[in-house]
Design an enzyme around this catalytic site. Sequence first.
Site, PDB file in Angstrom:
ATOM      1  N   CYS A  59      55.321 -54.821  85.783  1.00 29.14           N
ATOM      2  CA  CYS A  59      54.137 -55.157  86.557  1.00 29.14           C
ATOM      3  C   CYS A  59      54.548 -55.937  87.806  1.00 29.14           C
ATOM      4  CB  CYS A  59      53.119 -55.995  85.785  1.00 29.14           C
ATOM      5  SG  CYS A  59      52.462 -55.148  84.349  1.00 29.14           S
ATOM      6  N   GLU A  77      67.428 -40.789  81.537  1.00 27.83           N
ATOM      7  CA  GLU A  77      66.318 -41.579  82.085  1.00 27.83           C
ATOM      8  C   GLU A  77      65.708 -40.972  83.340  1.00 27.83           C
ATOM      9  OE1 GLU A  77      67.213 -45.615  83.289  1.00 27.83           O
ATOM     10  OE2 GLU A  77      69.156 -45.018  84.075  1.00 27.83           O
ATOM     11  N   ARG A 137      58.468 -51.894  89.536  1.00 27.11           N
ATOM     12  CA  ARG A 137      58.192 -52.710  88.355  1.00 27.11           C
ATOM     13  C   ARG A 137      57.164 -52.061  87.428  1.00 27.11           C
ATOM     14  NH1 ARG A 137      60.030 -57.919  89.268  1.00 27.11           N
ATOM     15  NH2 ARG A 137      58.753 -58.672  87.567  1.00 27.11           N
ATOM     16  N   ASN A 142      51.254 -60.543  85.022  1.00 22.50           N
ATOM     17  CA  ASN A 142      52.444 -59.827  84.561  1.00 22.50           C
ATOM     18  C   ASN A 142      52.950 -60.571  83.342  1.00 22.50           C
ATOM     19  OD1 ASN A 142      55.000 -58.699  84.232  1.00 22.50           O
ATOM     20  ND2 ASN A 142      55.896 -59.900  85.882  1.00 22.50           N
ATOM     21  N   GLY A 143      53.045 -59.895  82.206  1.00 20.64           N
ATOM     22  CA  GLY A 143      53.513 -60.552  80.982  1.00 20.64           C
ATOM     23  C   GLY A 143      52.679 -60.097  79.801  1.00 20.64           C
ATOM     24  N   LYS A 158      61.651 -51.263  86.335  1.00 22.76           N
ATOM     25  CA  LYS A 158      62.969 -51.806  86.663  1.00 22.76           C
ATOM     26  C   LYS A 158      63.238 -53.120  85.957  1.00 22.76           C
ATOM     27  CE  LYS A 158      66.600 -51.893  89.517  1.00 22.76           C
ATOM     28  NZ  LYS A 158      67.558 -50.944  88.958  1.00 22.76           N
ATOM     29  N   HIS A 195      82.947 -36.263  63.808  1.00 19.59           N
ATOM     30  CA  HIS A 195      82.251 -36.848  62.659  1.00 19.59           C
ATOM     31  C   HIS A 195      80.753 -36.566  62.711  1.00 19.59           C
ATOM     32  CE1 HIS A 195      85.907 -38.832  61.381  1.00 19.59           C
ATOM     33  NE2 HIS A 195      86.100 -39.173  62.656  1.00 19.59           N
ATOM     34  N   GLU A 204      76.950 -44.699  79.687  1.00 15.02           N
ATOM     35  CA  GLU A 204      76.205 -44.912  80.932  1.00 15.02           C
ATOM     36  C   GLU A 204      75.841 -43.568  81.574  1.00 15.02           C
ATOM     37  OE1 GLU A 204      74.612 -47.125  82.235  1.00 15.02           O
ATOM     38  OE2 GLU A 204      74.525 -46.739  84.371  1.00 15.02           O
ATOM     39  N   TRP A 239      52.646 -51.827  84.580  1.00 18.80           N
ATOM     40  CA  TRP A 239      53.408 -51.130  83.551  1.00 18.80           C
ATOM     41  C   TRP A 239      52.687 -51.456  82.251  1.00 18.80           C
ATOM     42  CZ3 TRP A 239      56.251 -52.194  79.076  1.00 18.80           C
ATOM     43  CH2 TRP A 239      57.086 -51.164  78.632  1.00 18.80           C
ATOM     44  N   LYS A 262      72.031 -42.363  82.297  1.00 18.02           N
ATOM     45  CA  LYS A 262      71.562 -41.969  83.640  1.00 18.02           C
ATOM     46  C   LYS A 262      70.875 -40.612  83.578  1.00 18.02           C
ATOM     47  CE  LYS A 262      71.550 -44.905  85.330  1.00 18.02           C
ATOM     48  NZ  LYS A 262      72.074 -46.181  84.972  1.00 18.02           N
TER      49      LYS A 262
HETATM   50  C1  F6R Z   1      69.120 -48.204  83.337  1.00 15.11           C
HETATM   51  C2  F6R Z   1      68.605 -49.523  83.613  1.00 15.11           C
HETATM   52  C3  F6R Z   1      68.237 -50.395  82.482  1.00 15.11           C
HETATM   53  C4  F6R Z   1      68.642 -51.844  82.772  1.00 15.11           C
HETATM   54  C5  F6R Z   1      68.128 -52.768  81.668  1.00 15.11           C
HETATM   55  C6  F6R Z   1      68.581 -54.193  81.869  1.00 15.11           C
HETATM   56  O1  F6R Z   1      69.445 -47.519  84.504  1.00 15.11           O
HETATM   57  O2  F6R Z   1      68.447 -49.902  84.748  1.00 15.11           O
HETATM   58  O3  F6R Z   1      68.790 -49.951  81.291  1.00 15.11           O
HETATM   59  O4  F6R Z   1      70.026 -51.913  82.864  1.00 15.11           O
HETATM   60  O5  F6R Z   1      66.735 -52.718  81.635  1.00 15.11           O
HETATM   61  O6  F6R Z   1      68.110 -54.710  83.062  1.00 15.11           O
HETATM   62  P1  F6R Z   1      68.757 -55.974  83.721  1.00 15.11           P
HETATM   63  O7  F6R Z   1      70.154 -55.626  84.098  1.00 15.11           O
HETATM   64  O8  F6R Z   1      67.901 -56.251  84.909  1.00 15.11           O
HETATM   65  O9  F6R Z   1      68.721 -57.070  82.714  1.00 15.11           O
END
Ligand code: F6R
Length: 614
Positions: A2, A494, A27, A100-101, A609, A510, A487, A74, A491
């Site tokens: 949010c 997501e 956000r 937000n929260g 994010k 396995h 990772e 969000w 990527k």
């Molecule tokens: C994936 C991504 C998320 C963040 C995770 C932690 O691309 O961006 O998995 O890495 O939400 O966020 P931070 O690093 O801000 O604590």
Amino acid sequence: MCGIVAYIGQKEAYPIIVKGLKRLEYRGYDSAGVALLHNGDLNLYKKQGKVANLEEFTEGKNILGNAGIGHTRWATHGRPSDENAHPHSSTNGDIALIHNGIIENYASIKSELKSKGYSFKSDTDTEVLTILIEDIINSEGVSPAEALKFALKQVIGAYAIVLLSKSNPDQLVAARKSSPLVIGIGKEGDFYCASDATPIIEYTKKVVYLEDEEIAILDRNAGLKLYSLDDVAKTPYIQKLALKLEAIEKGGYDHFMLKEIHEQPRSIKDCVRGRLNASEGWVSLGGIKDYEDKIIKAQRIILIACGTSWHAALVAEYLIEDLARINVEVEYASEFRYRNPIINENDIVIAISQSGETADTLAALELAKSKGATILGICNVVGSSISRITDAGSYTHAGPEIGVASTKAFTAQVTVLSLMALSLAKKKGTISDSKFRVMLTELEAIPQKVQQILDKNDEIKFISEQYKDASNALYLGRGNSFPVALEGALKLKEISYIHAEGYPAAEMKHGPIALITEEMPVFVIATQGPSYEKVVSNIQEVSARKGKIIAIVTEGDKVVRNIADHVIEIPEVNEHLVPLLATIPFQLLSYHIAVMRDCNVDQPRNLAKSVTVE
Ligand code: F6R
């Protein structure tokens, strides 16, 4: 999660708020809304979906007012809809609130308010808080700011809040606990308020970061006043923003994610600047220097993080254990905080977080602190909550990361952690001088090698075209390339919604090997290093089952080229630093595949994010 924007002053609020909401859309983008005060009326405009939907809805309407609040959501409580969109208003329409929260005890407060005769239009916890404030105003005869203070003493949970009221049209009231809020101080009684500084920077560089359980009154006549929840007046600590406007714009790229991928030669350079000098043979992380003796003597380091940052922590485990010979444990913050972990004052707990606001990581750190551990942070966002609660830390200096999928923040985290491992190893005497020098030179050369990989964009785009219709994908790596596989898979899933899994290459037999068919792309990191031959064997196993192999190899590799369907060469690099290079082709592959599948690369569905709720 949010985004909040608010403005009060002399200018028209609507354009400022809408522009700010677009900056904060990373956000959350389930709905957007604004509330404005004009000629004694409090007008609300809200729409499900992105800010663009709100703009479409308000087009042609004369939206006036020089005090307003706005929100991009969000969804937590209640599905995305117009009704559940913020701002929420009191039943008498006198106050409007953005939040937000999460208010955890909203259900009991709601039933109490219902028993008093109040009715609700939405399913949100925020509307409950709004009506609780209304009820306090009605019963106690206090101002909205006073009522907010009383209300916040009753609620359990996390919040960043801004309130606008008809009765105090010259004021915005803001409060925070666990969710970020920054206030911008403009000219002539202009005030801005937002979840981060990006909606504010083009108007003012003077900001105040609200602390937990602080309430701010932004009054266009009386100025800024700060109080604790217990009503103790506080002096605002005004800081100067270092952020530049160009850093938060797309700069000619189609997407923020692509811009951020291409920024990596620069962001890694910024990250090592002043911290490493290969020709003079030194490395120094100023932020944690005073804690290095303690870290070296510690029985273990616990790295806590979520998502991509957790993958960076896994890379660091290899680096620190191998170079500095200190025991490292890597924990998901969300698991760590709920399993009564054994921690004591000899432990060093390091949180890794791009945003510095991730709720689970923050809570895990607080838990570690309460048990006496030394807590350190590696964050990207300057002034973020994690950077403020930690004993010390190092910033990654990657610059603002706006694309929801993390790219440059990951490589910057791995860079800082590499510097940390080298610095600790040198101090502890677990690395030879010659190896230390070689690694410094290698690290210094990383930006230029990243650029060489970025220059292969067309080749990687061509490979992406071949796999854009896949339903599943497997990513394999060994040693420090295993986190790179994780990772890479994250990527892809997501942003392109292709199901992908990362596995240690040897674990494939396995279980996951059962999935391999002609349809299955298998992305493998097969660079030169101690486990190269073993990975080649794993590739053979995939090939024997007709899986499609896309391998990342070291320049000049001939062996894998003969087995794989596609190879992407990366420059030769010290084995400890392979993750910094091998991750780049995966970022580009995911990006191109997502674009080809018509996915919203910068704002993937259901994601936000900054995960400021549990
Ligand atoms: C994936 C991504 C998320 C963040 C995770 C932690 O691309 O961006 O998995 O890495 O939400 O966020 P931070 O690093 O801000 O604590």
